[in-house]
Design a protein around this motif. Structure first.
Motif, PDB file in Angstrom:
ATOM      1  N   ALA A   1       8.496  25.581 -21.974  1.00  0.00           N
ATOM      2  CA  ALA A   1       9.111  25.414 -23.286  1.00  0.00           C
ATOM      3  C   ALA A   1       8.318  26.174 -24.346  1.00  0.00           C
ATOM      4  CB  ALA A   1       9.187  23.933 -23.648  1.00  0.00           C
ATOM      5  N   GLY A   2       6.998  26.155 -24.237  1.00  0.00           N
ATOM      6  CA  GLY A   2       6.164  26.911 -25.167  1.00  0.00           C
ATOM      7  C   GLY A   2       6.416  28.402 -25.057  1.00  0.00           C
TER       8      GLY A   2
ATOM      9  N   GLY B   1       0.826  -1.212   0.000  1.00  0.00           N
ATOM     10  CA  GLY B   1       0.000   0.000   0.000  1.00  0.00           C
ATOM     11  C   GLY B   1       0.855   1.253   0.000  1.00  0.00           C
ATOM     12  N   ASP B   2       1.901   1.243   0.828  1.00  0.00           N
ATOM     13  CA  ASP B   2       2.810   2.391   0.867  1.00  0.00           C
ATOM     14  C   ASP B   2       3.508   2.591  -0.482  1.00  0.00           C
ATOM     15  OD1 ASP B   2       2.163   2.844   3.502  1.00  0.00           O
ATOM     16  OD2 ASP B   2       4.016   1.990   4.329  1.00  0.00           O
ATOM     17  N   ALA B   3       3.950   1.494  -1.077  1.00  0.00           N
ATOM     18  CA  ALA B   3       4.638   1.583  -2.362  1.00  0.00           C
ATOM     19  C   ALA B   3       3.701   2.131  -3.438  1.00  0.00           C
ATOM     20  CB  ALA B   3       5.168   0.216  -2.779  1.00  0.00           C
ATOM     21  N   LYS B   4       2.460   1.663  -3.454  1.00  0.00           N
ATOM     22  CA  LYS B   4       1.490   2.165  -4.428  1.00  0.00           C
ATOM     23  C   LYS B   4       1.230   3.647  -4.201  1.00  0.00           C
ATOM     24  CE  LYS B   4      -0.974  -2.113  -5.432  1.00  0.00           C
ATOM     25  NZ  LYS B   4      -2.248  -2.837  -5.310  1.00  0.00           N
ATOM     26  N   SER B   5       1.111   4.036  -2.946  1.00  0.00           N
ATOM     27  CA  SER B   5       0.862   5.438  -2.617  1.00  0.00           C
ATOM     28  C   SER B   5       2.028   6.312  -3.069  1.00  0.00           C
ATOM     29  CB  SER B   5       0.645   5.580  -1.108  1.00  0.00           C
ATOM     30  OG  SER B   5       0.548   6.925  -0.739  1.00  0.00           O
ATOM     31  N   LYS B   6       3.240   5.871  -2.759  1.00  0.00           N
ATOM     32  CA  LYS B   6       4.431   6.636  -3.151  1.00  0.00           C
ATOM     33  C   LYS B   6       4.551   6.695  -4.677  1.00  0.00           C
ATOM     34  CE  LYS B   6       6.165   7.309   0.996  1.00  0.00           C
ATOM     35  NZ  LYS B   6       6.213   8.590   1.616  1.00  0.00           N
ATOM     36  N   SER B   7       4.239   5.591  -5.325  1.00  0.00           N
ATOM     37  CA  SER B   7       4.303   5.543  -6.783  1.00  0.00           C
ATOM     38  C   SER B   7       3.306   6.529  -7.399  1.00  0.00           C
ATOM     39  CB  SER B   7       4.009   4.119  -7.262  1.00  0.00           C
ATOM     40  OG  SER B   7       3.924   4.074  -8.657  1.00  0.00           O
ATOM     41  N   GLU B   8       2.112   6.568  -6.869  1.00  0.00           N
ATOM     42  CA  GLU B   8       1.100   7.501  -7.381  1.00  0.00           C
ATOM     43  C   GLU B   8       1.521   8.946  -7.138  1.00  0.00           C
ATOM     44  OE1 GLU B   8      -2.691   6.428  -5.726  1.00  0.00           O
ATOM     45  OE2 GLU B   8      -2.609   4.424  -6.617  1.00  0.00           O
ATOM     46  N   GLU B   9       2.091   9.216  -5.959  1.00  0.00           N
ATOM     47  CA  GLU B   9       2.575  10.566  -5.658  1.00  0.00           C
ATOM     48  C   GLU B   9       3.678  10.965  -6.638  1.00  0.00           C
ATOM     49  OE1 GLU B   9       3.813  11.092  -1.584  1.00  0.00           O
ATOM     50  OE2 GLU B   9       1.995  10.141  -0.837  1.00  0.00           O
ATOM     51  N   ALA B  10       4.609  10.045  -6.873  1.00  0.00           N
ATOM     52  CA  ALA B  10       5.714  10.331  -7.796  1.00  0.00           C
ATOM     53  C   ALA B  10       5.184  10.562  -9.209  1.00  0.00           C
ATOM     54  CB  ALA B  10       6.719   9.174  -7.787  1.00  0.00           C
ATOM     55  N   ARG B  11       4.212   9.759  -9.628  1.00  0.00           N
ATOM     56  CA  ARG B  11       3.633   9.920 -10.959  1.00  0.00           C
ATOM     57  C   ARG B  11       2.945  11.280 -11.081  1.00  0.00           C
ATOM     58  NH1 ARG B  11       0.191   5.822 -11.066  1.00  0.00           N
ATOM     59  NH2 ARG B  11       1.836   4.349 -11.563  1.00  0.00           N
ATOM     60  N   GLU B  12       2.196  11.675 -10.042  1.00  0.00           N
ATOM     61  CA  GLU B  12       1.530  12.979 -10.063  1.00  0.00           C
ATOM     62  C   GLU B  12       2.536  14.125 -10.123  1.00  0.00           C
ATOM     63  OE1 GLU B  12      -1.034  13.072  -6.647  1.00  0.00           O
ATOM     64  OE2 GLU B  12      -2.348  11.512  -7.451  1.00  0.00           O
ATOM     65  N   LYS B  13       3.606  14.002  -9.337  1.00  0.00           N
ATOM     66  CA  LYS B  13       4.640  15.041  -9.355  1.00  0.00           C
ATOM     67  C   LYS B  13       5.325  15.103 -10.724  1.00  0.00           C
ATOM     68  CE  LYS B  13       5.690  15.121  -4.428  1.00  0.00           C
ATOM     69  NZ  LYS B  13       6.677  14.835  -3.391  1.00  0.00           N
ATOM     70  N   ALA B  14       5.605  13.940 -11.303  1.00  0.00           N
ATOM     71  CA  ALA B  14       6.250  13.907 -12.619  1.00  0.00           C
ATOM     72  C   ALA B  14       5.329  14.514 -13.677  1.00  0.00           C
ATOM     73  CB  ALA B  14       6.614  12.472 -12.996  1.00  0.00           C
ATOM     74  N   ASN B  15       4.043  14.197 -13.605  1.00  0.00           N
ATOM     75  CA  ASN B  15       3.096  14.772 -14.567  1.00  0.00           C
ATOM     76  C   ASN B  15       3.004  16.284 -14.409  1.00  0.00           C
ATOM     77  OD1 ASN B  15       2.493  12.314 -15.744  1.00  0.00           O
ATOM     78  ND2 ASN B  15       0.692  11.954 -14.486  1.00  0.00           N
ATOM     79  N   ALA B  16       2.993  16.753 -13.164  1.00  0.00           N
ATOM     80  CA  ALA B  16       2.937  18.198 -12.923  1.00  0.00           C
ATOM     81  C   ALA B  16       4.211  18.869 -13.448  1.00  0.00           C
ATOM     82  CB  ALA B  16       2.765  18.489 -11.436  1.00  0.00           C
ATOM     83  N   PHE B  17       5.352  18.232 -13.196  1.00  0.00           N
ATOM     84  CA  PHE B  17       6.625  18.779 -13.679  1.00  0.00           C
ATOM     85  C   PHE B  17       6.641  18.817 -15.198  1.00  0.00           C
ATOM     86  CE2 PHE B  17      11.075  18.235 -15.008  1.00  0.00           C
ATOM     87  CZ  PHE B  17      11.614  19.368 -14.430  1.00  0.00           C
ATOM     88  N   ALA B  18       6.188  17.739 -15.841  1.00  0.00           N
ATOM     89  CA  ALA B  18       6.160  17.683 -17.308  1.00  0.00           C
ATOM     90  C   ALA B  18       5.227  18.752 -17.865  1.00  0.00           C
ATOM     91  CB  ALA B  18       5.725  16.296 -17.773  1.00  0.00           C
TER      92      ALA B  18
END
Length: 171
Positions: free
Chosen positions: A74-75, A50-67
Motif C-alpha cells: 500500500a505504501g 496444543g494443536d489448536a494453540k499451535s494452529k492459532s499461532e501459525e494463523a496469527r503469524e501468517k496474518a501478521n506477515a500478510f498485513a
C-alpha cells in the motif's frame, strides 16, 4: 449341585449373593473404565488444545506477515500515486503556460496574469507534493480538516460527484 435358592450361612439365598457380587464387580469395572476414559479424554483434550494453540499461532503469524506485506504494498502504491499526481499537475501547468499567450490575446493580459499565477501555484504544489512524505501529507490533511471542516466536506462531496460522473455507466 447346590440349590441356588438355598440359604447361605447368613441366611440369604446363594443366587442373591452371587447377583450382589456380580453387581459390585460390574460397578468396579465401570468405575475402572470411567477412570481410563477420563484419562484418555484428558490426554486427547490436551493434544487438541496444543494443536489448536499451535494452529492459532501459525494463523496469527501468517496474518501478521500478510498485513505487513499489504502495508508495504500500500505504501508503494501510495508513493506511486503521489508521483503520478505530481507529474499530472506539472503537465497541466505546462499546458496552461503554453496557452497563456492565447488567453492574453483573446481575453486580456489581466486574465493572462491570473492564469500565470494559477500555473505557478500548481507548480509549487507539485514541488511540495514531491518533497513531502506520505506521513507529512496525512498530517497536513488532518490539520486542514481540523481548521476547515466545512470546506473539507464540500471538497469531498465535489470529488465524489466528479468521480461518480466519470465512472457513471451509460444507459
Amino acid at each position: 449341585m447346590a440349590d441356588p435358592a438355598a440359604p447361605t450361612e447368613d441366611g440369604t439365598p446363594k443366587a442373591k449373593n452371587h447377583f450382589t457380587k456380580a453387581m459390585e464387580e460390574a460397578k468396579a469395572g465401570a468405575q475402572a473404565l470411567a477412570g481410563e476414559y477420563k484419562e484418555k479424554l484428558s490426554q486427547t483434550t490436551g493434544e487438541w488444545t496444543g494443536d489448536a494453540k499451535s494452529k492459532s499461532e501459525e494463523a496469527r503469524e501468517k496474518a501478521n506477515a500478510f498485513a505487513s506485506d499489504a502495508k508495504i504494498k500500500a505504501g508503494e502504491y501510495a508513493n506511486e500515486g503521489k508521483a503520478r499526481t505530481s507529474k499530472a499537475i506539472v503537465g497541466l501547468s505546462k499546458m496552461i503556460d503554453e496557452n497563456v499567450a492565447l488567453i492574453d490575446d483573446k481575453v486580456g493580459p489581466k486574465y493572462g496574469d491570473y492564469v500565470r499565477t494559477a500555473s505557478k501555484s500548481m507548480q509549487d504544489a507539485a514541488t511540495k507534493l514531491d518533497e513531502k512524505s506520505l506521513d507529512e501529507l496525512g498530517e497536513d490533511a488532518k490539520e486542514f480538516v481540523r481548521k476547515s471542516p466545512g470546506l473539507a466536506v464540500g471538497m469531498a462531496v465535489a470529488a465524489g460527484f466528479l468521480f461518480g460522473r466519470m465512472f457513471k455507466k451509460s444507459k
